[in-house]
Design a protein around this motif. Structure first.
Motif, PDB file in Angstrom:
ATOM      1  N   CYS A  64       1.030  -1.251  -0.276  1.00  0.00           N
ATOM      2  CA  CYS A  64       0.015   0.228  -0.274  1.00  0.00           C
ATOM      3  C   CYS A  64       1.355   1.076  -0.258  1.00  0.00           C
ATOM      4  CB  CYS A  64      -0.905  -0.165   1.543  1.00  0.00           C
ATOM      5  SG  CYS A  64      -1.652   1.133   1.272  1.00  0.00           S
ATOM      6  N   GLU A 115     -13.255   0.462   7.842  1.00  0.00           N
ATOM      7  CA  GLU A 115     -13.827   1.602   8.246  1.00  0.00           C
ATOM      8  C   GLU A 115     -14.858   1.492   9.440  1.00  0.00           C
ATOM      9  OE1 GLU A 115     -10.762   3.981   9.099  1.00  0.00           O
ATOM     10  OE2 GLU A 115      -9.301   3.069   7.077  1.00  0.00           O
ATOM     11  N   GLU A 141     -12.416   2.193  -4.185  1.00  0.00           N
ATOM     12  CA  GLU A 141     -13.404   1.664  -2.894  1.00  0.00           C
ATOM     13  C   GLU A 141     -13.225   2.601  -1.990  1.00  0.00           C
ATOM     14  OE1 GLU A 141     -11.050  -2.542  -2.757  1.00  0.00           O
ATOM     15  OE2 GLU A 141     -10.229  -1.347  -0.961  1.00  0.00           O
ATOM     16  N   HIS A 142     -14.570   3.307  -1.464  1.00  0.00           N
ATOM     17  CA  HIS A 142     -14.759   3.972  -0.564  1.00  0.00           C
ATOM     18  C   HIS A 142     -14.711   3.483   0.763  1.00  0.00           C
ATOM     19  CE1 HIS A 142     -15.255   7.025  -3.452  1.00  0.00           C
ATOM     20  NE2 HIS A 142     -16.229   6.118  -4.332  1.00  0.00           N
ATOM     21  N   ILE A 183     -10.922   7.187   0.423  1.00  0.00           N
ATOM     22  CA  ILE A 183     -10.467   6.412  -0.737  1.00  0.00           C
ATOM     23  C   ILE A 183      -9.435   5.663  -1.206  1.00  0.00           C
ATOM     24  CG2 ILE A 183     -10.847   6.685  -2.465  1.00  0.00           C
ATOM     25  CD1 ILE A 183     -12.866   9.374  -3.175  1.00  0.00           C
ATOM     26  N   ARG A 184      -9.424   4.448  -1.418  1.00  0.00           N
ATOM     27  CA  ARG A 184      -8.624   3.309  -1.332  1.00  0.00           C
ATOM     28  C   ARG A 184      -8.717   2.798  -2.836  1.00  0.00           C
ATOM     29  NH1 ARG A 184      -7.980  -1.597   2.461  1.00  0.00           N
ATOM     30  NH2 ARG A 184      -9.226  -2.612   0.715  1.00  0.00           N
ATOM     31  N   SER A 192      -4.045   4.822  -1.207  1.00  0.00           N
ATOM     32  CA  SER A 192      -4.990   4.764  -0.097  1.00  0.00           C
ATOM     33  C   SER A 192      -4.023   7.288  -0.002  1.00  0.00           C
ATOM     34  CB  SER A 192      -4.577   4.678   1.063  1.00  0.00           C
ATOM     35  OG  SER A 192      -5.434   5.636   2.159  1.00  0.00           O
ATOM     36  N   ASN A 193      -5.527   7.443  -0.147  1.00  0.00           N
ATOM     37  CA  ASN A 193      -5.248   9.278  -0.287  1.00  0.00           C
ATOM     38  C   ASN A 193      -5.650  10.035   1.372  1.00  0.00           C
ATOM     39  OD1 ASN A 193      -8.246   8.705   0.108  1.00  0.00           O
ATOM     40  ND2 ASN A 193      -8.206  10.445  -1.589  1.00  0.00           N
ATOM     41  N   GLN A 223      -2.812  -0.837   5.661  1.00  0.00           N
ATOM     42  CA  GLN A 223      -3.994  -0.408   4.284  1.00  0.00           C
ATOM     43  C   GLN A 223      -5.396  -0.168   4.438  1.00  0.00           C
ATOM     44  OE1 GLN A 223      -4.565  -4.705   3.002  1.00  0.00           O
ATOM     45  NE2 GLN A 223      -1.984  -4.724   2.498  1.00  0.00           N
ATOM     46  N   ARG A 224      -5.343   0.952   5.098  1.00  0.00           N
ATOM     47  CA  ARG A 224      -6.434   2.010   5.422  1.00  0.00           C
ATOM     48  C   ARG A 224      -6.405   2.637   4.364  1.00  0.00           C
ATOM     49  NH1 ARG A 224      -7.015   4.819  11.734  1.00  0.00           N
ATOM     50  NH2 ARG A 224      -9.453   5.135  10.756  1.00  0.00           N
ATOM     51  N   SER A 225      -7.854   3.632   4.425  1.00  0.00           N
ATOM     52  CA  SER A 225      -8.195   4.338   3.614  1.00  0.00           C
ATOM     53  C   SER A 225      -8.461   6.505   4.224  1.00  0.00           C
ATOM     54  CB  SER A 225      -9.783   4.029   2.871  1.00  0.00           C
ATOM     55  OG  SER A 225     -10.739   4.303   4.117  1.00  0.00           O
TER      56      SER A 225
END
Length: 229
Positions: free
Chosen positions: A3, A72, A67-68, A45-46, A40-41, A136-138
């Motif tokens: 990521c 989370e 992916e939204h 958003i990922r 990831s932003n 790997q969080r968004s």
């Protein structure tokens, strides 16, 4: 998949270029043309991307799908903690809060605090970004500037949980939660009165005396795992 952090990623992005630290990190991990990576932003958003070209300090990526807010927490989990004098302990706290799903971290200027400001904020931000990529969080947690306990409690939205060895067994709340941890010297009598005024929950986290950052992570783990189960 590995990521990487791409703050310019959004729902309409079809391709982007990783530069600087992210591109160098990609080379260290020996990622190459044709590899799939996660992006990831930090704002929910990922994306999954495919590397199309690798240059000296630039990596070109085509976005395959977006992916939204994947995985989370469905509520806002915040931590307010007295400023820690030891930089390495503050960095460790931010890393673990990021990995466990915290949305906001609020340093507190308390009457018993040894310091009054964050040290090396750029390094703290870098530690959180590294933890975001690791987990790997968004969502990248917000690290606020230090505030007083009075200011933080006035803005609290949801349950307020205080880590207190005199408290009772934890009962994770439903919905937004603010976990409050005192300075290394605890709360002053005036601050204790403020906490009583908001009808907070007081959680005992076992029979041992914990460091502030350990108590914070223990409480966060209880809240996060209760939702996941």
């Amino acid at each position: 998949m590995e990521c990487f952090y791409a703050s310019n990623l959004d729902s309409s992005t079809r391709s982007l270029v990783l530069e600087g630290d992210e591109s160098r990190h990609l080379r260290v991990l020996r990622c190459t043309v044709g590899d799939r990576i996660l992006l990831s932003n930090g704002s929910g958003i990922r994306g999954v991307g495919i590397i199309t070209a690798v240059e000296r300090d630039r990596t070109h990526v085509v976005i395959e799908r977006i992916e939204h807010f994947p995985a989370e927490l469905p509520f806002i989990l915040s931590v307010a903690i007295g400023l820690l004098a030891a930089q390495e302990r503050m960095e460790w706290l931010l890393e673990k809060c990021t990995e466990l799903g915290v949305h906001r971290i609020q340093p507190l200027c308390l009457e018993y605090s040894e310091i009054e400001r964050l040290r090396r904020p750029e390094r703290l931000q870098a530690k959180m970004i590294a933890a975001l990529k690791q987990s790997q969080r968004s969502v990248l947690p917000i690290l606020d500037q230090p505030k007083t306990l009075e200011e933080v409690l006035a803005d609290a939205d949801g349950a307020v949980v205080v880590c207190d060895p005199r408290g009772t067994a934890p009962e994770p709340p439903q919905g937004n939660c603010l976990i409050v941890v005192g300075a290394e010297g605890g709360f002053s009598p005036r601050e204790e009165q403020m906490l009583e005024g908001v009808h907070c929950q007081r959680w005992s986290l076992g029979g041992f005396r914990l460091r502030s950052e350990t108590a914070a992570i223990a409480a966060v783990s209880i809240v996060a795992s209760a939702w996941q189960s």
